[in-house]
Design a protein around this motif. Structure first.
Motif, PDB file in Angstrom:
ATOM      1  N   ALA A 170      23.249 -62.102  -8.869  1.00  0.00           N
ATOM      2  CA  ALA A 170      23.768 -60.760  -8.589  1.00  0.00           C
ATOM      3  C   ALA A 170      23.714 -59.884  -9.833  1.00  0.00           C
ATOM      4  N   ALA A 171      24.063 -60.452 -10.986  1.00  0.00           N
ATOM      5  CA  ALA A 171      24.026 -59.683 -12.229  1.00  0.00           C
ATOM      6  C   ALA A 171      22.599 -59.237 -12.538  1.00  0.00           C
ATOM      7  N   CYS A 172      21.637 -60.101 -12.317  1.00  0.00           N
ATOM      8  CA  CYS A 172      20.234 -59.733 -12.569  1.00  0.00           C
ATOM      9  C   CYS A 172      19.814 -58.559 -11.695  1.00  0.00           C
ATOM     10  N   PHE A 173      20.185 -58.588 -10.432  1.00  0.00           N
ATOM     11  CA  PHE A 173      19.817 -57.490  -9.538  1.00  0.00           C
ATOM     12  C   PHE A 173      20.544 -56.195  -9.920  1.00  0.00           C
ATOM     13  N   LEU A 174      21.810 -56.292 -10.285  1.00  0.00           N
ATOM     14  CA  LEU A 174      22.538 -55.091 -10.690  1.00  0.00           C
ATOM     15  C   LEU A 174      21.941 -54.481 -11.957  1.00  0.00           C
ATOM     16  N   ILE A 175      21.699 -55.314 -12.957  1.00  0.00           N
ATOM     17  CA  ILE A 175      21.112 -54.817 -14.210  1.00  0.00           C
ATOM     18  C   ILE A 175      19.724 -54.258 -13.934  1.00  0.00           C
ATOM     19  N   GLY A 176      18.965 -54.946 -13.084  1.00  0.00           N
ATOM     20  CA  GLY A 176      17.632 -54.469 -12.717  1.00  0.00           C
ATOM     21  C   GLY A 176      17.663 -53.115 -12.034  1.00  0.00           C
ATOM     22  N   ASP A 177      18.781 -52.801 -11.374  1.00  0.00           N
ATOM     23  CA  ASP A 177      18.949 -51.494 -10.721  1.00  0.00           C
ATOM     24  C   ASP A 177      19.534 -50.449 -11.662  1.00  0.00           C
ATOM     25  N   GLY A 178      19.690 -50.813 -12.949  1.00  0.00           N
ATOM     26  CA  GLY A 178      20.147 -49.845 -13.932  1.00  0.00           C
ATOM     27  C   GLY A 178      21.636 -49.853 -14.204  1.00  0.00           C
ATOM     28  N   VAL A 179      22.349 -50.814 -13.658  1.00  0.00           N
ATOM     29  CA  VAL A 179      23.790 -50.901 -13.884  1.00  0.00           C
ATOM     30  C   VAL A 179      24.038 -51.632 -15.201  1.00  0.00           C
ATOM     31  N   ILE A 180      24.955 -51.101 -15.994  1.00  0.00           N
ATOM     32  CA  ILE A 180      25.350 -51.799 -17.217  1.00  0.00           C
ATOM     33  C   ILE A 180      26.851 -52.096 -17.117  1.00  0.00           C
ATOM     34  N   PRO A 181      27.296 -53.166 -17.759  1.00  0.00           N
ATOM     35  CA  PRO A 181      28.726 -53.487 -17.679  1.00  0.00           C
ATOM     36  C   PRO A 181      29.577 -52.324 -18.180  1.00  0.00           C
ATOM     37  N   GLY A 182      30.628 -52.028 -17.447  1.00  0.00           N
ATOM     38  CA  GLY A 182      31.509 -50.922 -17.819  1.00  0.00           C
ATOM     39  C   GLY A 182      32.877 -51.102 -17.203  1.00  0.00           C
ATOM     40  N   ASN A 183      33.672 -50.044 -17.262  1.00  0.00           N
ATOM     41  CA  ASN A 183      35.040 -50.121 -16.769  1.00  0.00           C
ATOM     42  C   ASN A 183      35.244 -49.381 -15.450  1.00  0.00           C
ATOM     43  N   GLU A 184      34.177 -48.869 -14.866  1.00  0.00           N
ATOM     44  CA  GLU A 184      34.301 -48.113 -13.624  1.00  0.00           C
ATOM     45  C   GLU A 184      33.156 -48.450 -12.674  1.00  0.00           C
ATOM     46  N   GLY A 185      33.427 -48.351 -11.391  1.00  0.00           N
ATOM     47  CA  GLY A 185      32.408 -48.467 -10.362  1.00  0.00           C
ATOM     48  C   GLY A 185      31.581 -49.743 -10.427  1.00  0.00           C
ATOM     49  N   ARG A 186      30.267 -49.550 -10.262  1.00  0.00           N
ATOM     50  CA  ARG A 186      29.356 -50.699 -10.251  1.00  0.00           C
ATOM     51  C   ARG A 186      29.345 -51.428 -11.582  1.00  0.00           C
ATOM     52  N   GLY A 187      29.542 -50.702 -12.671  1.00  0.00           N
ATOM     53  CA  GLY A 187      29.591 -51.339 -13.987  1.00  0.00           C
ATOM     54  C   GLY A 187      30.755 -52.301 -14.107  1.00  0.00           C
ATOM     55  N   TYR A 188      31.872 -51.963 -13.465  1.00  0.00           N
ATOM     56  CA  TYR A 188      33.035 -52.837 -13.489  1.00  0.00           C
ATOM     57  C   TYR A 188      32.790 -54.076 -12.629  1.00  0.00           C
ATOM     58  N   VAL A 189      32.129 -53.881 -11.492  1.00  0.00           N
ATOM     59  CA  VAL A 189      31.776 -55.024 -10.641  1.00  0.00           C
ATOM     60  C   VAL A 189      30.886 -55.986 -11.429  1.00  0.00           C
ATOM     61  N   LEU A 190      29.905 -55.457 -12.126  1.00  0.00           N
ATOM     62  CA  LEU A 190      29.023 -56.293 -12.938  1.00  0.00           C
ATOM     63  C   LEU A 190      29.807 -57.024 -14.019  1.00  0.00           C
TER      64      LEU A 190
END
Length: 167
Positions: free
Chosen positions: A12-32
């Motif tokens: 899941a992390a690979c697909f999220l990062i591949g879609d441009g998501v970076i770890p963060g404190n909000e939204g999709r970044g928080y999920v990652l």
């Protein structure tokens, strides 16, 4: 269960990062970020004391690369993001686990069964240890957690932060 969860979370992390998501404190970044952190805890539960998530990225790319060729092209990026987030959280995790173990030992020595919300708040606010991890670890040990007190302290903290922003 932990091994399967690690595999699912790395994928899941690979697909999220591949879609441009970076770890963060909000939204999709928080999920990652939560996905990566859960994998760190599961690895520790399996006795793995070193960063290893980035090593799994090529396996995800091999398994899924025919259908998703971007995974193969982005192995370095995927590995780098996972390694950086894991390294950052690993320090927090290890320090938090030590402090939580001490708090649990004190709680048991006093004959208690519910960790005070103040302790969970300090772990979270001062040391960055996720409250959901605290509650889960306590539950696994047959202990409770005063979540209501924790939430009240978080509300007070938010109010103080809002007041400081207004000034």
């Amino acid at each position: 269960v932990r091994t399967r969860r690690i595999a699912d979370h790395v994928r899941a992390a690979c697909f999220l990062i591949g879609d441009g998501v970076i770890p963060g404190n909000e939204g999709r970044g928080y999920v990652l970020r939560r996905i990566i952190r859960r994998a760190v805890r599961d690895g520790a539960g399996l006795g793995i004391a070193r960063p290893f998530r980035a090593e799994l990225v090529p396996h995800v790319a091999d398994a899924m690369g025919d259908a998703y060729p971007d995974l193969r092209r982005g192995i370095d990026l995927l590995s780098g993001v996972l390694a950086a987030e894991e390294a950052q959280f690993r320090k927090t995790f290890e320090q938090g686990m030590k402090r939580l173990a001490t708090a649990v030992a004190e709680l048991r020595a006093a004959g208690g069964t519910t960790l005070p919300g103040d302790v969970g708040f300090t772990l979270h606010d001062t040391y960055g240890f996720p409250v959901d991890m605290t509650a889960e670890i306590l539950g696994e040990q047959g202990l409770g957690f005063d979540r209501a007190r924790f939430d009240a302290l978080m509300d007070e903290q938010r109010d103080r932060a809002r007041g400081a922003m207004k000034m």
